[in-house]
Enzyme design. Structure first.
Site, PDB file in Angstrom:
ATOM      1  N   GLY A   1       0.813  -1.208   0.000  1.00 49.48           N
ATOM      2  CA  GLY A   1       0.000   0.000   0.000  1.00 49.48           C
ATOM      3  C   GLY A   1       0.846   1.258   0.000  1.00 49.48           C
ATOM      4  O   GLY A   1       2.046   1.239   0.274  1.00 49.48           O
TER       5      GLY A   1
ATOM      6  N   ASP B   1       7.823  50.464 -25.042  1.00 53.81           N
ATOM      7  CA  ASP B   1       6.551  50.433 -24.325  1.00 53.81           C
ATOM      8  C   ASP B   1       6.735  51.204 -23.014  1.00 53.81           C
ATOM      9  O   ASP B   1       7.867  51.436 -22.564  1.00 53.81           O
ATOM     10  CB  ASP B   1       6.159  48.980 -24.058  1.00 53.81           C
ATOM     11  CG  ASP B   1       4.930  48.869 -23.189  1.00 53.81           C
ATOM     12  OD1 ASP B   1       3.922  49.508 -23.508  1.00 53.81           O
ATOM     13  OD2 ASP B   1       4.999  48.157 -22.163  1.00 53.81           O
TER      14      ASP B   1
END
Length: 737
Positions: free
Chosen positions: A30, A509
């Protein structure tokens, strides 16, 4: 040779000392580590984790034997003092992180001593790894016990390839921020190059916390942090499908009864009659698994469907936890009490409704139980994945058997054909049990055929390979970005070209490029340093400087008043101005459309606190920089979707900028405007710098010989990038010095 170095709380091997004082090793059953067994064997790998034996009174010979046996399997361990391990594991990991991440924040504790031990143990892992790893190793850290480790390793080894995978859920921002040390946890995880989760929901919650708590910008699933690009992504973990399917086939065909003794006992003592049904519930003893809800739902099933009495048995396996926590004891007591109550209320001399076993099963026993069960009832209230659900489906070669699965388990995202239920609705689960027991075989066969096909394709090896492949791609992305970064050497090359040239054009910009962002856009006016740079650039007669911005012409005029020989393109290409001449429009533009669009924007202002509308001469802009990051993003997507139907017949386009949505006439953009300004002139030096999506039009319009620079590390057509507007200013200063 490069290795994959796994790191986790526990090693994938269960180490113990038998009665003869000999060391024994066996694979854990598991959990994620058992699912990685094949991948670990197939690759050059090593593993660091604890054995749990440090608290035992081992003599020096036994300790040496443990280390030797582990090293034969390329496993390494470290010992923690009993107090440190208790505060780190039973304390912070399991009493703070586990309950909060599983939405049981009401039982979480926040003890400073536990946190100190958590930090200390993570540092011990980092120190131990420093002794073991090689520069070309890939480090794969697993789970919530070691959330600080990626950063600690990054500080020691800046170029190391580090991946982290979270096997439990990641909670929503509102829950996660309750943890006092949430910032340290996030910063710890961001030391990794790749952060993996089982589902997109967990990934989304993580990115939301990164944005809200650290203020970092995320671009899709990429994060820019401390000069690195890293990624968060989802990788649903698979299982070793063939291992479970082949074992089930082997047991079905096994002749000697002792090979399937456990299965035979269940058939004989629990099923009794061939037509009777068995419902399987199997999980760890934990409050997040919804065990009490399962048996209470089964009780309602017995109440609502009395005709099923004596024909159905719930086989309840509860695996004891590795840690001793008071909440687990409470759950155990409640389970014991409820099982006893149900059995006494509904049981008969020849039938026990619930068979309850508090034990851990071996792999063979687990598959035998899967084979016996007609229904698997897996209903955690919160679960990262839940591999048991997948293992059950894989262990049904005949494609019979129905899976009932909680919608709050990660596995539900993949196993949609199963009966998906709300784990808190007892009535819904009860009805689903009845449906599962009475489904037609053809329907069950079709359901499981689809599920098994998916599980057999996306196995645990495929999951692991995908994660490692993605980790490698992130390192390639980082290397590529490094080559594009405008460093001293590249700046020097551009400087030489600038000095040699005689006729230059430079497009700059404004917001995000020459100046940083402000919550109030009008606060972003130029400072003295910027004035000096622009003035010096513009005063050079060989330069043609153009400020190309989405700003309106009035603002640009006011801000740069007094600087001669400066040119402008405003509102993304609507207006232009040469030197100190009058402003001119690129094309005749109609703005009657604003009356139609404005009500929609006003509606979204009302729905999005701290958003607002900016009205330009020929465009409307919805700003959401001040808004809650997640709400702003969500509303922007909704607004764009709604605007699409409005702009179709109005010859408009939607521009998605940096926390803004701008609507303007179609065909007007910075690229078209910049080409218009260059005209047929021959420039021997062309430079364009910008920071957002609108500047990509400019980059695309530039000839091949141009130098293009992006501010920020988003995907771009620009040749190079810098990190922020301060770097732009520094670069411009190198040109004019």
């Amino acid at each position: 040779m490069s290795r994959i170095f796994f790191v986790s709380n526990l090693l994938p091997l269960k180490v113990s000392v038998n009665e003869q004082n000999r060391v024994t090793l066996e694979n854990r059953i598991g959990g994620f580590s058992s699912g990685l067994t094949n991948f670990y064997k197939e690759n050059s790998s090593a593993w660091l984790g604890t054995t749990g034996l440090c608290d035992k009174n081992l003599n020096s010979n036994q300790k040496i034997e443990v280390e030797k046996e582990l090293e034969k399997r390329d496993c390494y361990t470290l010992c923690l003092k009993k107090k440190d391990r208790s505060r780190f594991l039973d304390g912070y990991a399991n009493k703070t992180i586990w309950p909060v991440f599983h939405y049981f924040q009401e039982i979480a504790t926040y003890k400073n001593d536990d946190w100190k031990s958590y930090v200390k143990v993570n540092q011990k892992y980092a120190d131990r790894l420093a002794e073991l790893i090689r520069p070309d190793d890939k480090i794969w850290i697993h789970d919530y016990h070691l959330m600080l480790l990626p950063k600690m390793l990054r500080e020691k080894f800046p170029d190391l390839s580090i991946g982290y995978f979270q096997h439990i859920p990641f909670p929503s921002f509102e829950i996660f921020r309750m943890i006092p040390h949430r910032i340290e946890i996030l910063e710890g995880l961001l030391g990794a190059d790749l952060i993996g989760f089982h589902t997109y929901d967990y990934e989304r919650h993580f990115l939301s916390s990164v944005r809200r708590l650290l203020g970092l910008e995320t671009y899709f699933n990429q994060i820019r942090y401390e000069k690195r690009v890293l990624k968060a992504d989802n990788f649903p973990m698979g299982i070793d499908y063939e291992k479970y399917n082949n074992k089930a086939l082997e047991l079905i065909n096994a002749t000697p009864p002792e090979l399937k003794e456990f299965k035979n006992q269940i058939e004989t003592h629990i099923r009794r009659q061939p037509e009777n049904k068995i419902i399987l519930s199997i999980d760890w003893l934990d409050y997040s698994k919804g065990l009490l809800n399962r048996i209470l739902s089964f009780k309602i099933f017995l109440k609502n469907y009395p005709e099923m009495h004596g024909k159905v048995t719930l086989l309840l396996f509860v695996t004891p936890p590795n840690e001793s926590i008071s909440e687990y004891k409470k759950i155990k007591s409640q389970l014991d009490e409820q099982v006893g109550t149900i059995n006494s209320e509904y049981g008969r001399i020849d039938w026990t409704p619930i068979h309850y076993l508090y034990t851990e099963l071996s792999f063979d026993e687990l598959v035998q139980v899967f084979l016996c069960s007609d229904v698997a009832l897996i209903t955690p209230t919160r679960d990262g994945m839940n591999l048991i659900a997948k293992e059950y489906v894989a262990s049904r070669p005949g494609k019979m058997g129905v899976l009932i699965l909680s919608e709050l388990a990660g596995a539900a995202k993949e196993l949609g054909e199963a009966l998906i239920v709300n784990p808190n609705s007892h009535a819904e689960i009860a009805d689903s049990i009845y449906r599962a027991l009475t489904m037609e075989e053809a329907e069950v066969f079709e359901m499981n055929s689809a599920l098994q096909k998916r599980l057999s394709t996306y196995t645990e090896s495929k999951w692991a390979k995908d994660f490692i492949s993605s980790l490698e791609s992130v390192k390639k992305l980082q290397a590529f970005n490094l080559t594009k970064k405008l460093n001293i050497s590249l700046s020097s090359i551009i400087k030489k070209a600038y000095d040699k040239s005689e006729k230059r054009i430079i497009f700059l910009d404004y917001d995000g490029t020459l100046q940083g962002f402000f919550k109030n856009p009008q606060d972003a006016k130029p400072d003295e340093d910027l004035y000096k740079i622009i003035n010096k650039l513009a005063s050079d007669q060989q330069n043609h400087i153009i400020i190309i911005s989405g700003r309106d012409k009035e603002t640009l005029t006011e801000w740069f008043r007094g600087i001669d020989h400066l040119n402008f393109i405003a509102e993304h290409g609507v207006w232009y101005r040469e030197d100190n001449d009058e402003w001119q429009m690129m094309d005749a533009i109609d703005k009657e459309w604003m009356k139609i669009i404005r009500p929609t924007l006003e509606f979204y202002v009302d729905r999005t606190p701290r958003s607002f509308i900016e009205t330009k001469n020929y465009s409307l802009v919805w700003h959401y920089r001040k808004a809650d990051p997640d709400l702003g993003l969500q509303r922007s997507l909704e607004l764009k979707d709604e605007l699409q139907s409005l702009v179709t017949n109005l010859n408009l386009e939607i521009m998605d900028g940096d926390n803004v949505i701008e609507i303007k006439n179609a065909g007007i953009n910075k690229g078209r405007a910049s080409l218009s300004r260059m005209g047929n002139q021959e420039f021997d030096f062309i430079l364009a710098i910008g920071d957002d999506w609108t500047d990509e039009f400019t980059f695309n319009a530039m000839p091949e010989k141009a130098y293009t620079i992006k501010v920020g590390n988003k995907p771009t057509r620009a040749n190079y990038y810098v990190e922020n507007f301060n770097n732009v200013r520094e670069f411009l200063l190198t040109l004019i010095e």
